[in-house]
Design an enzyme around this catalytic site. Structure first.
Site, PDB file in Angstrom:
ATOM      1  N   SER A 138     -69.112 -80.693 -16.248  1.00  0.00           N
ATOM      2  CA  SER A 138     -69.679 -81.669 -17.181  1.00  0.00           C
ATOM      3  C   SER A 138     -69.898 -80.989 -18.528  1.00  0.00           C
ATOM      4  O   SER A 138     -70.082 -79.761 -18.602  1.00  0.00           O
ATOM      5  CB  SER A 138     -71.014 -82.197 -16.649  1.00  0.00           C
ATOM      6  OG  SER A 138     -71.680 -82.982 -17.617  1.00  0.00           O
ATOM      7  N   TYR A 151     -79.990 -82.022 -12.995  1.00  0.00           N
ATOM      8  CA  TYR A 151     -78.525 -82.108 -13.023  1.00  0.00           C
ATOM      9  C   TYR A 151     -77.939 -81.095 -14.007  1.00  0.00           C
ATOM     10  O   TYR A 151     -76.980 -80.389 -13.692  1.00  0.00           O
ATOM     11  CB  TYR A 151     -78.120 -83.523 -13.415  1.00  0.00           C
ATOM     12  CG  TYR A 151     -76.632 -83.767 -13.478  1.00  0.00           C
ATOM     13  CD1 TYR A 151     -75.890 -83.999 -12.327  1.00  0.00           C
ATOM     14  CD2 TYR A 151     -75.959 -83.797 -14.697  1.00  0.00           C
ATOM     15  CE1 TYR A 151     -74.524 -84.239 -12.374  1.00  0.00           C
ATOM     16  CE2 TYR A 151     -74.596 -84.033 -14.770  1.00  0.00           C
ATOM     17  CZ  TYR A 151     -73.885 -84.258 -13.604  1.00  0.00           C
ATOM     18  OH  TYR A 151     -72.527 -84.485 -13.673  1.00  0.00           O
ATOM     19  N   LYS A 155     -75.357 -78.016 -13.179  1.00  0.00           N
ATOM     20  CA  LYS A 155     -74.037 -77.890 -13.799  1.00  0.00           C
ATOM     21  C   LYS A 155     -73.913 -76.576 -14.576  1.00  0.00           C
ATOM     22  O   LYS A 155     -72.839 -75.963 -14.604  1.00  0.00           O
ATOM     23  CB  LYS A 155     -73.772 -79.087 -14.723  1.00  0.00           C
ATOM     24  CG  LYS A 155     -73.526 -80.398 -13.987  1.00  0.00           C
ATOM     25  CD  LYS A 155     -72.293 -80.334 -13.099  1.00  0.00           C
ATOM     26  CE  LYS A 155     -72.015 -81.682 -12.431  1.00  0.00           C
ATOM     27  NZ  LYS A 155     -70.824 -81.635 -11.547  1.00  0.00           N
TER      28      LYS A 155
END
Length: 339
Positions: A138, A151, A155
């Protein structure tokens, strides 16, 4: 013989789109996820597209389940050629509202799920000294944003893990390759089942892209894993450049706009669920498919076009550089004579 491909998170979203794309290639596709309803629907799509599906229910946060899934794939489909780590979980809320258990769960699924998948893949690929592992990353692996600290942290961790592993494989002169696809905002069902304590429906920060664009990028990356990473969506590159050139500017922008940009009061989504601990598409659940509820998402990515034509663009840039140097060489003697 057709490729054997393992896709985690294959029941919906990006993983679902990737599985379907490999089905169109006639691949033998192992579908790994928790939700049986979504997995069965994904298997039908792979079969209808021309591939051979294998449904393998597993929770990627459990390393034993992932190892067993890999062993089953090798036994029933054959040697694994490509392993795609696409599974994840997340929560949408300010950091102070996240419980330790919620934070741990996001980390175990998103980060450790990637680690477990890679370990399982390498266990079978190493004796053959061949195979490709693709991590679905991402832009948030480089730039953290508000309301998604768990999150973003996961990542970022995947990015560091990927770079370290890639160096080790290069040191070993291994025939196994690993690469990473960095995503922009994507129209997936995660926004319909993510755990959220926001006042309005969560949404990705625009611009938003359709998951099929990402699937195309994943297949391209698996075919050309010599590059460390691939970027999808021009906004991801713009974010990286802005972050490098103007430190601090992005933080202030996101602090001012990041909360509102990740919520949508106008979305009517009766399918809102919570899949953090249990799959929303379980035995009694519904199939969420690959796409989410945000209809106005981009169908094309200029950045992905540039990735597909990387060699041609590099040659063109080299040619332009050579022409420029030639012009400078022709002009230099005159400049010296003028002095």
């Amino acid at each position: 013989m057709s490729q054997v491909v393992v896709v985690t998170g294959a029941s919906a979203g990006v993983g679902r789109a990737v599985a379907r794309a490999y089905g169109k290639r006639g691949a033998r596709v192992a579908l790994v996820a928790r939700g049986r309803t979504g997995l069965d629907a994904a298997a039908r799509e792979v079969r209808d597209a021309g591939g051979m599906p294998l449904v393998v229910p597993a929770d990627v946060s459990d390393d034993e389940q992932v190892a067993a899934a890999a062993a089953r794939v090798e036994s029933e489909l054959g040697p694994i050629d490509v392993w795609v780590n696409a599974a994840f979980a997340t929560v949408f809320m300010p950091f102070e509202e996240i419980s330790p258990e919620e934070y741990r769960r996001v980390t175990e699924v998103t980060y450790l799920g990637c680690v477990h998948g890679t370990m399982a893949a390498l266990r079978h690929m190493r004796p053959r000294d061949r195979g490709v592992i693709v991590h679905v990353g991402s832009a948030l692996a480089y730039r953290g944003i508000p309301l998604q600290s768990a999150y973003c942290g996961a990542k970022h961790a995947i990015q560091g893990f990927h770079e370290s592993l890639r160096c080790e494989l290069l040191h070993e002169r291994s025939g196994i390759r690993t690469t990473m696809v960095q995503l922009p905002a994507v129209n997936t069902p995660q926004f319909s089942w993510v755990r959220s304590r926001l006042p309005h429906h969560p949404q990705p920060m625009p611009p938003i892209y359709q998951p099929e664009i990402v699937a195309d990028a994943v297949l391209h990356a698996a075919d050309h894993p010599q590059r460390r990473e691939y970027w999808v969506g021009g906004s991801t590159v713009a974010t990286l450049i802005a972050n490098a050139l103007v430190p601090g500017l992005l933080e202030r922008y996101l602090a001012r706009n990041g909360y509102a940009a990740q919520q949508n009061a106008d979305v009517d989504d009766p399918a809102r669920a919570d899949n953090l601990w249990e799959p929303a598409d379980g035995t009694d659940g519904r199939d969420y498919g690959a796409r989410g509820v945000f209809g106005r998402a981009h169908e094309r990515s200029p950045q992905m076009w540039a990735s597909h034509h990387h060699n041609a663009l590099a040659l063109a840039a080299a040619g332009m550089t050579a022409v420029g140097l030639g012009v400078l060489r022709r002009r230099t003697p005159r400049a010296r004579r003028a002095r």
